[in-house]
Structure formats: C-alpha cells, structure tokens
Write an enzyme that holds these catalytic residues in place. Structure first.
Site, short mmCIF file in Angstrom:
data_model
loop_
_atom_site.label_atom_id
_atom_site.label_comp_id
_atom_site.label_asym_id
_atom_site.label_seq_id
_atom_site.Cartn_x
_atom_site.Cartn_y
_atom_site.Cartn_z
N LYS A 11 24.98 19.10 8.32
CA LYS A 11 25.01 20.13 7.27
C LYS A 11 23.61 20.29 6.72
CE LYS A 11 24.50 17.19 3.59
NZ LYS A 11 23.33 17.17 2.67
N PRO A 95 20.23 11.50 12.45
CA PRO A 95 19.53 10.35 11.87
C PRO A 95 20.22 9.84 10.61
CG PRO A 95 18.39 12.36 11.29
CD PRO A 95 19.47 12.76 12.25
N MET A 96 20.06 8.56 10.35
CA MET A 96 20.52 8.00 9.09
C MET A 96 19.43 8.23 8.04
SD MET A 96 22.08 4.44 10.62
CE MET A 96 22.57 3.81 9.01
N GLY A 97 19.85 8.47 6.80
CA GLY A 97 18.88 8.72 5.75
C GLY A 97 18.14 10.01 5.92
N GLY A 98 18.79 11.00 6.53
CA GLY A 98 18.12 12.26 6.81
C GLY A 98 18.49 13.40 5.88
N GLY A 99 19.57 13.24 5.12
CA GLY A 99 20.00 14.32 4.24
C GLY A 99 20.76 15.42 4.93
N GLY A 101 23.82 14.68 6.44
CA GLY A 101 25.24 14.33 6.40
C GLY A 101 25.77 13.50 7.53
N GLY A 102 24.91 12.78 8.26
CA GLY A 102 25.38 12.05 9.43
C GLY A 102 26.54 11.11 9.15
N SER A 104 28.46 10.86 6.37
CA SER A 104 29.58 11.56 5.74
C SER A 104 30.37 12.37 6.76
CB SER A 104 29.07 12.48 4.63
OG SER A 104 28.48 11.74 3.59
N ASP A 137 29.80 13.93 -0.26
CA ASP A 137 29.70 15.00 0.74
C ASP A 137 30.88 15.02 1.71
OD1 ASP A 137 27.33 15.79 -0.38
OD2 ASP A 137 26.06 15.01 1.22
#
EC number: 2.7.1.148
Length: 289
Positions: A11, A95-99, A101-102, A104, A137
């Site tokens: 997202k 990616p993790m910590g990418g903003g 929504g991975g 979520s 999210d």
C-alpha cells in the site's frame, strides 16, 4: 486441487496528516490508502484436527510469537469450534520497515485466506476487528478497498482514485514506526479537514521531515526522486514514491535508479488484489456446486 497463491499487496499513503496524540498514547491521523499490484505471496496448506502452524521460510530475527502471520492465524484459531492448523509458505518481496504495509498485508491475507480455507465463517467486520489487534493498517487490507482513514486508522471511508503508476524506492535503512511516533520532534498539530478539502490541497506526509533528519538515506533517495517527479514518503518510511501517468514513464526513471537502492514500478489499485483473488475463488466454489 492446485495450490492457491494469495497476494499480500503493498500500500501507499498518498498523504499522512498527524492531528494529535490521544491520552492513550495513540495518534489521531488522516491518511489516504491505495493498493499496489505488487507484494508478497502466501500459500496455505490446511492441516485438519491439529492446531499446528508452521511458516516457511522463517523470517530471520522474527520469532513466531512476534510474527504477524502466525499471530493472525492464532487469533482466527481462537474463533474455531474445532482444531485447525496450516502450513504456510511465504514469498517475501516487500521490505520490512518500509512503510508499504508488508507485515500488515501478510497478516490480513492470512486472516482472509484461512477464514475461507478453514470455513470459519467470519464476516469482513469481524476479520477487521481481529486485524486491528495486530496493527492499525491491517483492517484496510482486510476490507480491500482504497480508503480515506481517520482516527488511529480504524475509521475507513472507501474512495475511488484515478488510475496511476508509481515508482517506489527502498533506501537501505529500516524505520521503526513506534520510534517515529514516540519522537518528541514529530509534528502533531495538523488541523483536521474534510476529505474533499484534503483532496484539493497539497498532499504531504507529517512524518517525512523527521524521518529525513533521522535517516539521511531517506533524504537522499527522496532528493534524487524529486528530480524526476513530485515525490513523498509513504507511512513512516523508509520507502519513498513518485507518481506517473503511465508505466513507460515510471520505468524510464526506474532504469536510472542508483544501484544502492532497491525499487519497483507498480500500478495503483482501488480494489486490492487480495479482494480480487477471494472473489475469484468464491466464484469457482459456486460454479462447482
């Protein structure tokens, strides 16, 4: 029967306004979510008469009790009349910590897919209520429609946005959402506005200046992208994005991205690929009866 691949799409927050902090420590937000036709993929093999859950491959550094996929499945298991388990396979592209929504999105796909495969019978509202226990999210991914969100992200108003293509860059850093919202320098006083007024105004992200200050690589990626198109950060970062009218223009810029950053081009979607997959499966089930 062939194994179904369930999408867990990315997202974007097209804007993100922080309106204040509540007494419970959570923040009042106004944001606009759109889905992308790019994301993780999950496969589920139901295991009857057992509550065993396995995930492969395991995500390095994330134990099962913290993994949103396993936690989502456990929440759903608690609503079942008899034991059901699953072996879950994850193809991790986001990616993790990418903003974007991975985690979520993975959790929401787990809730939606296992609700179908286990024949749990929960409605969309019930799944969203489970989802909000996992993250603010998650409900928007469960409901599967582009949305204007308010509150802590739980009040969702479906919207229909014009078609667009996006180039998303992932700087080489991990941004912790909790750290951003706990930072004393985060702006928290953007006035609330009606949605139609927000659509007509300048779209921004109240977390962006702070994250650029704390994470110079985000500032570098955003500065580079701004040379080609209007660009912003999504969520609490670290990913940044630019919007284009067509795929060709987005891919031309992607070809120029410095090798130190990962990037991808994706189409914006008002209806989540997860929702589309669920509808297709439901149609197949009806056709077989």
């Amino acid at each position: 029967m062939a194994t179904i691949r369930w999408p867990a799409p990315a997202k974007l927050n097209l804007f993100l306004n922080v309106n204040g902090r509540r007494p419970d420590g959570y923040h009042e937000l106004q944001t606009l979510f759109i889905f992308l036709d790019h994301g993780d993929w999950l496969e589920f093999e139901p295991l009857p008469d057992t509550d065993q859950l396995t995930l492969s491959p395991a995500i390095p550094g994330v134990p099962d009790e913290q993994n949103l996929i396993i936690r989502a499945a456990r929440l759903l298991q608690a609503r079942l009349p008899s034991p059901q388990g699953a072996h879950i396979r994850l193809e991790k592209l986001l990616p993790m910590g990418g903003g974007i929504g991975g985690g979520s999105s993975d959790a929401a796909t787990t809730l939606v897919a296992l609700n179908h495969l286990w024949q749990a019978g929960l409605g969309e509202d019930e799944l969203a209520e489970l989802g909000v226990q996992l993250g603010a999210d998650v409900p928007v991914f469960v409901r599967g429609r582009a949305a204007f969100a308010e509150g802590v992200g739980e009040r969702l108003q479906p919207v229909e946005l014009p078609g667009a293509w996006y180039l998303v860059l992932k700087p080489d850093c991990h941004v912790a959402t909790a750290a951003v919202f706990q930072d004393p320098d985060l702006p928290r006083a953007t006035p609330k506005m009606a949605f139609h007024n927000l659509l007509e105004g300048e779209w921004k992200n109240d977390c962006e200046l702070l994250v650029k200050k704390r994470y110079p690589e985000v500032a570098n990626a955003l500065g580079w992208l701004l040379e080609y198109a209007p660009s912003r950060m999504t969520g609490t970062g670290a990913c940044v994005f630019a919007q284009f009218e067509d795929e060709k223009a987005a891919r031309e810029v992607l070809a120029k991205v410095p090798k130190r950053w990962d990037g991808f081009v994706a189409k914006g979607e008002n209806i989540s690929p997860l929702f589309v997959t669920l509808q297709q499966i439901s149609d197949w089930d009806i056709a077989k009866r």
